[in-house]
Scaffold this motif. Sequence first.
Motif, PDB file in Angstrom:
ATOM      1  N   GLY A  98      44.524  46.894  46.834  1.00 29.33           N
ATOM      2  CA  GLY A  98      43.156  46.901  46.338  1.00 29.33           C
ATOM      3  C   GLY A  98      42.322  45.895  47.100  1.00 29.33           C
ATOM      4  O   GLY A  98      42.775  45.282  48.072  1.00 29.33           O
ATOM      5  N   PHE A  99      41.079  45.743  46.678  1.00 22.34           N
ATOM      6  CA  PHE A  99      40.197  44.714  47.217  1.00 22.34           C
ATOM      7  C   PHE A  99      40.248  43.485  46.304  1.00 22.34           C
ATOM      8  O   PHE A  99      40.269  43.612  45.073  1.00 22.34           O
ATOM      9  N   ARG A 100      40.284  42.311  46.906  1.00 21.51           N
ATOM     10  CA  ARG A 100      40.105  41.067  46.155  1.00 21.51           C
ATOM     11  C   ARG A 100      38.811  40.437  46.637  1.00 21.51           C
ATOM     12  O   ARG A 100      38.744  39.918  47.764  1.00 21.51           O
ATOM     13  N   VAL A 101      37.796  40.487  45.803  1.00 21.75           N
ATOM     14  CA  VAL A 101      36.438  40.097  46.186  1.00 21.75           C
ATOM     15  C   VAL A 101      36.105  38.732  45.601  1.00 21.75           C
ATOM     16  O   VAL A 101      36.350  38.477  44.415  1.00 21.75           O
ATOM     17  N   VAL A 102      35.554  37.860  46.419  1.00 24.84           N
ATOM     18  CA  VAL A 102      34.915  36.635  45.944  1.00 24.84           C
ATOM     19  C   VAL A 102      33.429  36.781  46.197  1.00 24.84           C
ATOM     20  O   VAL A 102      33.004  37.003  47.338  1.00 24.84           O
ATOM     21  N   ALA A 140      46.831  39.165  53.284  1.00 29.68           N
ATOM     22  CA  ALA A 140      47.908  39.417  52.336  1.00 29.68           C
ATOM     23  C   ALA A 140      47.982  40.924  52.135  1.00 29.68           C
ATOM     24  O   ALA A 140      47.407  41.691  52.911  1.00 29.68           O
ATOM     25  N   ALA A 141      48.659  41.365  51.095  1.00 37.54           N
ATOM     26  CA  ALA A 141      48.808  42.805  50.879  1.00 37.54           C
ATOM     27  C   ALA A 141      47.472  43.469  50.569  1.00 37.54           C
ATOM     28  O   ALA A 141      47.198  44.584  51.031  1.00 37.54           O
ATOM     29  N   ASP A 142      46.637  42.800  49.775  1.00 37.03           N
ATOM     30  CA  ASP A 142      45.325  43.345  49.449  1.00 37.03           C
ATOM     31  C   ASP A 142      44.306  42.966  50.514  1.00 37.03           C
ATOM     32  O   ASP A 142      44.539  42.076  51.341  1.00 37.03           O
ATOM     33  N   ILE A 143      43.156  43.626  50.484  1.00 40.58           N
ATOM     34  CA  ILE A 143      42.066  43.339  51.415  1.00 40.58           C
ATOM     35  C   ILE A 143      41.198  42.250  50.807  1.00 40.58           C
ATOM     36  O   ILE A 143      40.606  42.428  49.737  1.00 40.58           O
ATOM     37  N   ALA A 144      41.132  41.091  51.469  1.00 39.46           N
ATOM     38  CA  ALA A 144      40.325  39.972  50.992  1.00 39.46           C
ATOM     39  C   ALA A 144      38.885  40.169  51.434  1.00 39.46           C
ATOM     40  O   ALA A 144      38.618  40.430  52.612  1.00 39.46           O
ATOM     41  N   VAL A 145      37.945  40.044  50.484  1.00 38.14           N
ATOM     42  CA  VAL A 145      36.527  40.260  50.765  1.00 38.14           C
ATOM     43  C   VAL A 145      35.731  39.073  50.245  1.00 38.14           C
ATOM     44  O   VAL A 145      35.942  38.607  49.121  1.00 38.14           O
ATOM     45  N   PHE A 146      34.817  38.594  51.054  1.00 40.49           N
ATOM     46  CA  PHE A 146      33.892  37.507  50.694  1.00 40.49           C
ATOM     47  C   PHE A 146      32.483  38.052  50.788  1.00 40.49           C
ATOM     48  O   PHE A 146      32.043  38.457  51.864  1.00 40.49           O
ATOM     49  N   ALA A 147      31.782  38.094  49.653  1.00 37.07           N
ATOM     50  CA  ALA A 147      30.416  38.606  49.605  1.00 37.07           C
ATOM     51  C   ALA A 147      29.481  37.501  49.159  1.00 37.07           C
ATOM     52  O   ALA A 147      29.508  37.089  47.988  1.00 37.07           O
ATOM     53  N   ARG A 160      41.979  49.392  41.361  1.00 35.28           N
ATOM     54  CA  ARG A 160      43.053  48.404  41.574  1.00 35.28           C
ATOM     55  C   ARG A 160      42.496  47.054  42.033  1.00 35.28           C
ATOM     56  O   ARG A 160      43.269  46.153  42.351  1.00 35.28           O
ATOM     57  N   SER A 161      41.191  46.917  42.086  1.00 37.13           N
ATOM     58  CA  SER A 161      40.549  45.744  42.684  1.00 37.13           C
ATOM     59  C   SER A 161      40.043  44.781  41.622  1.00 37.13           C
ATOM     60  O   SER A 161      40.008  45.099  40.426  1.00 37.13           O
ATOM     61  N   SER A 162      39.645  43.607  42.062  1.00 33.00           N
ATOM     62  CA  SER A 162      39.100  42.589  41.164  1.00 33.00           C
ATOM     63  C   SER A 162      38.080  41.750  41.906  1.00 33.00           C
ATOM     64  O   SER A 162      37.973  41.811  43.133  1.00 33.00           O
ATOM     65  N   GLY A 208      32.577  48.565  38.798  1.00 36.82           N
ATOM     66  CA  GLY A 208      33.683  48.732  37.869  1.00 36.82           C
ATOM     67  C   GLY A 208      34.850  47.806  38.119  1.00 36.82           C
ATOM     68  O   GLY A 208      35.953  48.060  37.628  1.00 36.82           O
ATOM     69  N   LEU A 209      34.632  46.719  38.862  1.00 36.40           N
ATOM     70  CA  LEU A 209      35.721  45.792  39.170  1.00 36.40           C
ATOM     71  C   LEU A 209      35.995  44.868  37.994  1.00 36.40           C
ATOM     72  O   LEU A 209      35.061  44.369  37.349  1.00 36.40           O
ATOM     73  N   THR A 210      37.273  44.612  37.719  1.00 39.14           N
ATOM     74  CA  THR A 210      37.618  43.530  36.805  1.00 39.14           C
ATOM     75  C   THR A 210      37.091  42.235  37.394  1.00 39.14           C
ATOM     76  O   THR A 210      37.400  41.884  38.536  1.00 39.14           O
ATOM     77  N   THR A 211      36.277  41.515  36.630  1.00 37.67           N
ATOM     78  CA  THR A 211      35.538  40.372  37.182  1.00 37.67           C
ATOM     79  C   THR A 211      35.694  39.159  36.281  1.00 37.67           C
ATOM     80  O   THR A 211      35.680  39.276  35.052  1.00 37.67           O
ATOM     81  N   VAL A 212      35.824  37.991  36.905  1.00 37.91           N
ATOM     82  CA  VAL A 212      35.895  36.727  36.189  1.00 37.91           C
ATOM     83  C   VAL A 212      34.860  35.785  36.790  1.00 37.91           C
ATOM     84  O   VAL A 212      34.704  35.708  38.011  1.00 37.91           O
ATOM     85  N   ASP A 213      34.104  35.100  35.931  1.00 35.63           N
ATOM     86  CA  ASP A 213      33.076  34.157  36.375  1.00 35.63           C
ATOM     87  C   ASP A 213      33.617  32.736  36.365  1.00 35.63           C
ATOM     88  O   ASP A 213      34.126  32.262  35.336  1.00 35.63           O
TER      89      ASP A 213
END
Length: 421
Positions: free
Chosen positions: A76-80, A244-251, A295-297, A382-387
């Motif tokens: 999945g994507f792991r977005v910051v 890592a296994a997931d795609i790391a994204v910085f926005a 599958r992303s967050s 629709g991403l699971t998100t934590v602030d």
Amino acid sequence: MLKTSREHLDDLAAYVTASPSSYHAGAVAAERLEAAGFERVDETQPFPRGGGRRFLVRHGALVAWVQPDDVATDAGFRVVGTHTDSPALKVKPEASLTSAGWNQIGVEIYGGMLLNSWLDRELGVAGRIVTGDGAQHLVRSGAISRVPQLAIHLDRQVNEGLKLDRQTNMQPVLSMDFPGDLISHLCDLAGIETDDVAAHDLFTFDVATPARFGLHEEFFASGRLDNLSSTHAALTALEDFDGAADIAVFAAFDHEEVGSATSSGAAGPVLEDVLYRIASTLGLDMDGTRAILARSSCVSADTGHLVHPNYPQHHDPVVRPLPNQGPLIKLNANQRYATDAVGGAIWKKACDDAGVSTQPFVSNNAMPCGSTIGPITATRLGLTTVDVGIGLLSMHSAREMCGVEDPMFLARALRSYWGSA
């Protein structure tokens, strides 16, 4: 990554100083990523395929990502997500005005700023000038202006409550010569002709440099910590991240302070564009793209409030975040923050793996609660998100403050989030 809090703080100070506007913040981050081996992507062209470390810049926003060579079917994507803008005085299209023999800058209020904090500070002007050929020119001045406060001799009741009119009381003085043309001065600095100017996006900034203070230098004061502290933490966490296994994204979005509803804001399409185009290069159809998003967050990293010792009644009576105790996890029952139990567990694991403490933040029930790009991103994608984010005092002041350890703690936790299994 930078190894100590002092190294991190020195680097944060340098980044803030080099980034007096959102356009500078994006450009400086882009330069650092290129130096770290990231490839700049032209979003007007087809996206590159295969693994790699890449980024693009759209106006004052930047999106970067690290994609493994072989993306697993369950990845999945792991977005910051952060933002690059801060409250300021924005220069109006007609930049010059005069009053009572003074030459001033015509400004309007950008974001929910603490107006009084901008009084009696030497201010520069920075941003971008766009010329008739469409070229964008970044520019910044030195200390050229100031919003002077009225002397107490002329307002004996001022200490009973200062009231500032956003139009008449907040226009900075610039010079005594006529015409004292701000745009001509900035064009000289940028090396362009005034007649070539088509439009501009220009903002004031406090020229005072960041500094440590406190009996043991345990505090840090700077402009634009909301939210360059998070943008810098994510940038440093990503610069030497191999993947890592997931795609790391910085926005790093622009325009959060005014609602995010722009082409480079979180309510706009910039992140969605990047994620969908990456999915396309993986050969995913619409169903596959929706599956990878499921599958992303996302970790929405923005600053929060420390308990204020002079105003403790404005805070929750039990939850009292303090400086240098780790970044906050921000919760709100009305979803002004997007954190839920699933996102909270993701953040707790990232902090545990990094050896970093985290502190809860909730608002006093009688106080309004701010918001972030978190709920916008969760709603749009629709991403699971934590602030989350470091705690501040004087948020939205021209000069904010935090603990010296917390920016580094945040960077370590973000790096852990991207790299954890």
